[in-house]
Write a protein that holds these residues in place. Structure first.
Motif, PDB file in Angstrom:
ATOM      1  N   ASP A   1     -23.208   9.729  -3.643  1.00  9.79           N
ATOM      2  CA  ASP A   1     -22.494  10.997  -3.658  1.00  9.79           C
ATOM      3  C   ASP A   1     -20.996  10.745  -3.476  1.00  9.79           C
ATOM      4  N   TRP A   2     -20.238  10.906  -4.566  1.00 10.52           N
ATOM      5  CA  TRP A   2     -18.795  10.609  -4.505  1.00 10.52           C
ATOM      6  C   TRP A   2     -18.035  11.599  -3.660  1.00 10.52           C
ATOM      7  N   ARG A   3     -18.683  12.732  -3.352  1.00  2.00           N
ATOM      8  CA  ARG A   3     -17.984  13.726  -2.529  1.00  2.00           C
ATOM      9  C   ARG A   3     -18.158  13.452  -1.042  1.00  2.00           C
ATOM     10  N   ASN A   4     -18.983  12.460  -0.715  1.00  2.00           N
ATOM     11  CA  ASN A   4     -19.262  12.142   0.685  1.00  2.00           C
ATOM     12  C   ASN A   4     -18.016  11.498   1.331  1.00  2.00           C
ATOM     13  N   PRO A   5     -17.386  12.170   2.297  1.00  2.00           N
ATOM     14  CA  PRO A   5     -16.129  11.630   2.846  1.00  2.00           C
ATOM     15  C   PRO A   5     -16.323  10.356   3.666  1.00  2.00           C
ATOM     16  N   MET A   6     -17.570  10.131   4.132  1.00  2.00           N
ATOM     17  CA  MET A   6     -17.818   8.935   4.958  1.00  2.00           C
ATOM     18  C   MET A   6     -18.054   7.688   4.098  1.00  2.00           C
ATOM     19  N   LEU A   7     -18.322   7.903   2.814  1.00  2.00           N
ATOM     20  CA  LEU A   7     -18.670   6.769   1.945  1.00  2.00           C
ATOM     21  C   LEU A   7     -17.555   5.716   1.854  1.00  2.00           C
ATOM     22  N   PRO A   8     -16.273   6.123   1.630  1.00  2.00           N
ATOM     23  CA  PRO A   8     -15.222   5.092   1.565  1.00  2.00           C
ATOM     24  C   PRO A   8     -15.101   4.296   2.861  1.00  2.00           C
ATOM     25  N   ILE A   9     -15.269   4.961   4.001  1.00  2.00           N
ATOM     26  CA  ILE A   9     -15.151   4.258   5.293  1.00  2.00           C
ATOM     27  C   ILE A   9     -16.303   3.252   5.433  1.00  2.00           C
ATOM     28  N   PHE A  10     -17.506   3.724   5.086  1.00  2.00           N
ATOM     29  CA  PHE A  10     -18.671   2.840   5.160  1.00  2.00           C
ATOM     30  C   PHE A  10     -18.489   1.638   4.233  1.00  2.00           C
ATOM     31  N   MET A  11     -18.037   1.894   3.007  1.00  2.00           N
ATOM     32  CA  MET A  11     -17.852   0.800   2.049  1.00  2.00           C
ATOM     33  C   MET A  11     -16.751  -0.148   2.518  1.00  2.00           C
TER      34      MET A  11
ATOM     35  N   ALA B   1      -9.304  -4.487  11.240  1.00  2.00           N
ATOM     36  CA  ALA B   1      -9.144  -3.026  11.158  1.00  2.00           C
ATOM     37  C   ALA B   1      -8.265  -2.666   9.958  1.00  2.00           C
ATOM     38  N   MET B   2      -7.193  -3.455   9.776  1.00  2.00           N
ATOM     39  CA  MET B   2      -6.288  -3.172   8.668  1.00  2.00           C
ATOM     40  C   MET B   2      -6.989  -3.360   7.314  1.00  2.00           C
ATOM     41  N   TRP B   3      -7.750  -4.413   7.254  1.00  2.00           N
ATOM     42  CA  TRP B   3      -8.484  -4.717   6.022  1.00  2.00           C
ATOM     43  C   TRP B   3      -9.482  -3.604   5.703  1.00  2.00           C
ATOM     44  N   THR B   4     -10.198  -3.170   6.755  1.00  2.00           N
ATOM     45  CA  THR B   4     -11.169  -2.076   6.565  1.00  2.00           C
ATOM     46  C   THR B   4     -10.459  -0.836   6.038  1.00  2.00           C
ATOM     47  N   GLY B   5      -9.309  -0.531   6.658  1.00  2.00           N
ATOM     48  CA  GLY B   5      -8.545   0.642   6.235  1.00  2.00           C
ATOM     49  C   GLY B   5      -8.124   0.545   4.778  1.00  2.00           C
ATOM     50  N   LEU B   6      -7.635  -0.642   4.390  1.00  2.00           N
ATOM     51  CA  LEU B   6      -7.189  -0.823   3.003  1.00  2.00           C
ATOM     52  C   LEU B   6      -8.346  -0.661   2.024  1.00  2.00           C
ATOM     53  N   PHE B   7      -9.475  -1.282   2.368  1.00  2.00           N
ATOM     54  CA  PHE B   7     -10.644  -1.151   1.488  1.00  2.00           C
ATOM     55  C   PHE B   7     -11.100   0.307   1.413  1.00  2.00           C
ATOM     56  N   ALA B   8     -11.066   0.983   2.570  1.00  2.00           N
ATOM     57  CA  ALA B   8     -11.498   2.391   2.587  1.00  2.00           C
ATOM     58  C   ALA B   8     -10.591   3.221   1.677  1.00  2.00           C
ATOM     59  N   VAL B   9      -9.289   2.969   1.703  1.00  2.83           N
ATOM     60  CA  VAL B   9      -8.360   3.729   0.851  1.00  2.83           C
ATOM     61  C   VAL B   9      -8.663   3.460  -0.625  1.00  2.83           C
ATOM     62  N   VAL B  10      -8.904   2.186  -0.949  1.00  2.00           N
ATOM     63  CA  VAL B  10      -9.188   1.856  -2.358  1.00  2.00           C
ATOM     64  C   VAL B  10     -10.521   2.490  -2.805  1.00  2.00           C
TER      65      VAL B  10
ATOM     66  N   TYR C   1     -11.749   5.161  -1.569  1.00  2.00           N
ATOM     67  CA  TYR C   1     -11.480   6.597  -1.646  1.00  2.00           C
ATOM     68  C   TYR C   1     -10.860   6.944  -3.004  1.00  2.00           C
ATOM     69  N   LEU C   2      -9.882   6.118  -3.421  1.00  2.00           N
ATOM     70  CA  LEU C   2      -9.264   6.328  -4.734  1.00  2.00           C
ATOM     71  C   LEU C   2     -10.325   6.287  -5.840  1.00  2.00           C
ATOM     72  N   PHE C   3     -11.227   5.327  -5.694  1.00  2.00           N
ATOM     73  CA  PHE C   3     -12.290   5.180  -6.686  1.00  2.00           C
ATOM     74  C   PHE C   3     -13.193   6.423  -6.701  1.00  2.00           C
ATOM     75  N   SER C   4     -13.539   6.917  -5.500  1.00  2.00           N
ATOM     76  CA  SER C   4     -14.432   8.081  -5.445  1.00  2.00           C
ATOM     77  C   SER C   4     -13.741   9.318  -6.007  1.00  2.00           C
ATOM     78  N   VAL C   5     -12.434   9.456  -5.727  1.00  2.00           N
ATOM     79  CA  VAL C   5     -11.700  10.595  -6.301  1.00  2.00           C
ATOM     80  C   VAL C   5     -11.680  10.469  -7.825  1.00  2.00           C
ATOM     81  N   GLY C   6     -11.470   9.246  -8.300  1.00  2.00           N
ATOM     82  CA  GLY C   6     -11.468   9.005  -9.745  1.00  2.00           C
ATOM     83  C   GLY C   6     -12.798   9.396 -10.367  1.00  2.00           C
ATOM     84  N   MET C   7     -13.901   9.067  -9.712  1.00  2.00           N
ATOM     85  CA  MET C   7     -15.226   9.379 -10.244  1.00  2.00           C
ATOM     86  C   MET C   7     -15.481  10.881 -10.195  1.00  2.00           C
ATOM     87  N   ARG C   8     -15.044  11.491  -9.084  1.00  2.00           N
ATOM     88  CA  ARG C   8     -15.347  12.908  -8.860  1.00  2.00           C
ATOM     89  C   ARG C   8     -14.525  13.803  -9.772  1.00  2.00           C
ATOM     90  N   GLN C   9     -13.252  13.467  -9.906  1.00  2.00           N
ATOM     91  CA  GLN C   9     -12.363  14.370 -10.640  1.00  2.00           C
ATOM     92  C   GLN C   9     -12.004  13.834 -12.021  1.00  2.00           C
TER      93      GLN C   9
END
Lengths: 189, 299
Positions: free
Chosen positions: B91-101, B132-141, B143-151
């Motif tokens: 589910d690309w709309r799941n806000p927790m997915l980028p953090i988990f990934m 922590a920084m690495w996790t944050g960076l991956f989560a942002v990327v 997130y960008l991917f999920s927004v790209g898929m969703r919209q």
């Protein structure tokens, strides 16, 4: 066995009858796909929007109230999707629609005159192109009216505008279409 | 009733026949007005042309996807834990997915790095902050991917997809041949030894840094550039920048015990490789592949 209504099929699907959903898709899938296609001129986008539209129907199966006509409910979902897409495209400053008109898919049926077929294709391309050049709100009203056969009162209800506003948009759209297609008449003469 | 009112009514009546004027009024007006008669013919022709637009069937792939989803949604298995998990992950709309990934990817990559170096050499606080920084960076990327898929934001999707594919390939290469090992091997290998002696250690890390980021980035851009047409150089360079953001922690973690010249050499080389690789991959996809298809069709 009498044919089940759309509303009955939707109720049955909510109870787990997948065949009911298949029947609904058979009845409405092609219409919705062609609505997206005529509105956007982009087959890939039309395919994406069709999937998104029916996914929303699937997700809303338990919330659907059968006192609302299914076809109008479905069209409202489709229109909202188109509007979302249009808004996002405008924000990204992209073209909302494909520059190339949609090519007819039917091919050349056996026994038809190739010259006539070519002319028909040319006319269809011109009409599709003219349709795509209309503002989105005029295109919505014209497509819902001509393609779906909804009355202006029904369209007004779906688009949340007054019937007079719907008529006005239709008139403006038809006026633009007539101007844009006038060259075809000149070519004929 | 004047001509404009009549024409307005005629136009809307072509779309919705219930709006037609009373026949007597209309006939009377049309009999004495050539302009409205001509307008009626044109409206009718436009209406007919709209009616005759071709209708396409639903593409089979779209039909299959919708029906499959409809089946899954009501199947008894839909309530199982596995189905719930699958739904949650897709589910690309799941806000927790980028953090988990982000967490998952960082953990996997940290594990890969730990196989090749002694992470205990680093101070625990530094290691935690880097993680922590690495996790944050991956989560942002992600997130960008999920927004790209969703919209259907293909530019964001491309950006994230390129960087993720490239960083994945970089880690695959790292598993089989970590960069410090490759530098050490070439320094001892008789054929490459003279060349390596001419380069300083920083220079050697620069050259290998270029190769180690150029190859993954070129492959990433090649894979992801399918639906991407506008501003290719700019966007490929941006994708290279995102890849560098993800790569930087890996470089610093691997270089922590080394001298500053090595860190700067590798970092500078990686940056150059990422930018060149992005543009190269895009170019290869859109020029070479197209040309070879055209040649094949021509022959």
């Amino acid at each position: 066995m009498p044919q089940r209504s759309d509303e009955q099929l939707m109720r049955d699907y909510a109870r787990g009858d997948v065949q009911a959903f298949e029947a609904l898709f058979r009845r409405h899938g092609q219409k919705i796909y062609n609505l997206f296609l005529r509105f956007s001129g982009d087959p890939q986008l039309a395919e994406d929007l069709l999937q998104e539209c029916f996914l929303r129907v699937i997700e809303a199966r338990d919330r659907y109230r059968s006192e609302n006509a299914f076809d109008r409910w479905l069209i409202t979902i489709a229109i909202n999707l188109l509007r979302d897409h249009h808004r996002r495209s405008r924000r990204r400053n992209e073209k909302t629609m494909s520059e190339e008109p949609v090519a007819p898919d039917a091919g050349n049926p056996a026994g038809t005159n190739p010259q006539l077929d070519l002319e028909r294709r040319y006319l269809q391309d011109a009409v599709q192109k003219a349709l795509l050049s209309l503002p989105a709100e005029q295109r919505e009203v014209i497509l819902l009216s001509k393609y779906y056969g909804f009355s202006f009162a029904e369209i007004a209800d779906m688009l949340n505008i007054t019937p007079a506003a719907a008529k006005q948009k239709a008139y403006r759209g038809m006026l633009s279409l007539r101007k844009k297609l006038a060259y075809l008449k000149e070519q004929d003469t | 009733m004047n001509c404009e009112q009549v024409q307005q009514q005629l136009a809307v009546a072509v779309l919705d026949p219930s709006q037609a004027l009373p026949e007597q009024d209309l006939t009377a007006h049309l009999e004495r007005c050539d302009i409205c008669r001509s307008a009626l013919q044109e409206w009718t022709a436009v209406g007919q042309a709209l009616q005759e637009l071709p209708e396409r069937p639903v593409p089979p792939a779209a039909r299959r996807a919708v029906l499959q989803h409809a089946h899954q949604a009501v199947s008894p298995a839909a309530n199982s834990v596995w189905a719930w998990l699958r739904e949650w992950l897709l589910d690309w709309r799941n806000p927790m997915l980028p953090i988990f990934m982000g967490l998952l990817t960082t953990s996997v990559f940290a594990l890969v790095l730990a196989m090749h170096m002694d992470l205990s050499l680093l101070p625990p606080l530094g290691l935690t902050l880097a993680g922590a920084m690495w996790t944050g960076l991956f989560a942002v990327v992600f997130y960008l991917f999920s927004v790209g898929m969703r919209q259907r934001e293909h530019s964001w999707r491309f950006l994230a997809q390129t960087a993720l594919v490239a960083i994945g390939i970089f880690f695959v290469i790292t598993v089989f041949s970590p960069l410090p090992h490759a530098v050490r091997f070439c320094s001892n290998f008789s054929l490459t030894q003279p060349l390596m002696e001419r380069l300083s250690i920083g220079g050697a890390y620069f050259v290998f840094g270029v190769l180690y980021s150029l190859v993954p980035m070129a492959i990433g851009a090649f894979v992801a550039a399918g639906r991407y047409a506008q501003h290719p150089v700019l966007r490929s360079s941006m994708a290279g920048g995102v890849f560098m953001l993800l790569l930087a922690p890996a470089i610093f973690l691997q270089c922590a015990p080394f001298a500053l010249g090595v860190v700067l050499g590798w970092f500078g080389g990686a940056m150059l490789g990422a930018l060149v690789g992005g543009v190269l991959g895009y170019w290869a996809r859109h020029r070479l592949v197209r040309q070879s298809i055209e040649m094949y069709l021509f022959l």
